[in-house]
Design an enzyme around this catalytic site. Sequence first.
Site, PDB file in Angstrom:
ATOM      1  N   LYS A 187     101.020  63.733 -40.240  1.00  0.00           N
ATOM      2  CA  LYS A 187     101.130  64.755 -41.279  1.00  0.00           C
ATOM      3  C   LYS A 187     101.387  66.152 -40.675  1.00  0.00           C
ATOM      4  CE  LYS A 187      99.815  62.040 -44.815  1.00  0.00           C
ATOM      5  NZ  LYS A 187      99.541  60.728 -44.177  1.00  0.00           N
TER       6      LYS A 187
HETATM    7  C1  LIG Z   1      99.729  59.431 -44.592  1.00  0.00           C
HETATM    8  C2  LIG Z   1      99.618  58.370 -43.576  1.00  0.00           C
HETATM    9  C3  LIG Z   1     100.340  57.176 -43.669  1.00  0.00           C
HETATM   10  C4  LIG Z   1     101.227  56.864 -44.856  1.00  0.00           C
HETATM   11  O1  LIG Z   1     102.348  57.680 -44.915  1.00  0.00           O
HETATM   12  P1  LIG Z   1     103.152  57.848 -46.298  1.00  0.00           P
HETATM   13  O2  LIG Z   1     104.154  58.893 -46.020  1.00  0.00           O
HETATM   14  O3  LIG Z   1     102.127  58.286 -47.310  1.00  0.00           O
HETATM   15  O4  LIG Z   1     103.715  56.534 -46.637  1.00  0.00           O
HETATM   16  C5  LIG Z   1     100.229  56.263 -42.645  1.00  0.00           C
HETATM   17  N1  LIG Z   1      99.428  56.485 -41.587  1.00  0.00           N
HETATM   18  C6  LIG Z   1      98.715  57.620 -41.460  1.00  0.00           C
HETATM   19  C7  LIG Z   1      97.835  57.795 -40.287  1.00  0.00           C
HETATM   20  C8  LIG Z   1      98.778  58.611 -42.441  1.00  0.00           C
HETATM   21  O5  LIG Z   1      98.060  59.729 -42.310  1.00  0.00           O
END
Ligand SMILES: *Cc1c(COP(=O)(O)O)cnc(C)c1O
Length: 489
Positions: free
Chosen positions: A109
């Site tokens: 993120k």
């Molecule tokens: C948010 C997240 C995901 C999923 O990603 P999306 O874009 O919501 O599909 C997978 N792994 C981790 C560690 C995340 O923080």
Amino acid sequence: MYKSTRSKNENSEITSSKAIINGMASDGGLYVLENIPKIDIEELSYLNYQELAIRVMDLLLDDFTSEEIRKIVYQAYDDKFDITSIVNLVKTRDCYFLELYHGQTLAFKDMALSVLPLLLQEAKKKNSVKDRTIVLTATSGDTGSAALSGFSKQEDIDIIVFYPTSGISEIQEKQMLSFSGNHSKVIALDGNFDDAQRLVKTAFNDLRLKQFHLSSANSINIGRLIPQVVYYFYSYSKLLEEEAIEVGEKINFVVPTGNFGNILAAYIAKKMGLPVNKLICASNTNNVLTDFFRKGIYNRQREFIKTSSPSMDILISSNLERLLYYASGNNESLVSELMKYLIEKGNYQINEKIKKGLGDFYANFATEEETLMAINKEFQESNYLIDTHTAVAYSVYEKYVLETGDMTRTVITSTAHPFKFPKAVCQALKMDYNGKDDFTLIEELSKRSNIRIPRSILELKEIYSRTIWSQSEAYRNLEKLLGEIHEKN
Ligand SMILES: *Cc1c(COP(=O)(O)O)cnc(C)c1O
């Protein structure tokens, strides 16, 4: 120009800066590019991460100048990241892992949320928006801390984060609470991620709250999506540099998926011209997407299961709406209809045309047991430690190879640092984790794996207090809280 997934109205076309400010279209749809621009792959080789990001983002952000983008990119991707290359491509026995977790909050993120606040700030300037913006965010754990980290330095932006009371890891919660401050509120919502996301979406569509200039840090905002397109190109150019592939050779990506943001970015990269064979959508036991791709039916009416990969515990994958838009041949009325079904009936079925448009994807899921086994196996066989989310992807990749025999070079996006979910990782390695707190476990994991403990974890040892709202309270209190923030400024 960007437009809503749900409306044909010509007037709904807006610039990228407006789309970033609005977060979501007023008809409830998400902003999309009607025509996705193409990029020349060969131009991108041998560029560092920042330079490549500038090239890609310049194409997708119509009304930002190259100089503005350059400034934003270099400010976002600086020494907040613990490696100078920003991301890292690691080769193991049978595939590559693209480590996207070297930012401040140790999950992918950070890749987008280091950029979004700067884009929003510039977008406000461009559109002469002087009012303070309040960013409302629902999180299953990782978005919250990354958003707080990204927005905490912005003077004219406040941020409110809702996270579900259960399911997230101790480290995730501490990371969020550590950012609680003058411009940021962090609230635990008694419920799951979908409840938190529903609260935020309702607030956006609540006319009484229009006066507050709400924006979103969730992946429904194009300012989140666009920076994520970059690393797919980057991994390809790295493979070219290593001469692991030839120019034009197709590769697979495996993406551990929740809200469908990350894998949608890969899809957009493909539409821009990245040579991709399959996009492999990996889910945990909340396998609503596996069913969608296999049966053509999206059905959220099922039990919400708490797993060891909490950031993927989601039953409503918001960004899938964007895929439906493209797969249906930009058919707004069809998308509106399907979304109406989803809200009213909790499910929808796609037609043959859309099904054909989904040929780029393969989908499968991993059970809890398979997830832990994947961590163990990868550590034993390649001496490489992965987190639970990445393990879901690895497990699904193994299933994909067994099922298809496809030996195309494959990159797995590694979305979180293994130390962010220490209990599950220790359990997978059959270490004794009972009665120990996350920090103790991280120290033990560090010794076992020879991975040093990231600075940002060491800074979290303090005790933080938390605020919990029930769901009914949340709907009642939100307006009051927004009013207080508004007045304070
Ligand atoms: C948010 C997240 C995901 C999923 O990603 P999306 O874009 O919501 O599909 C997978 N792994 C981790 C560690 C995340 O923080």
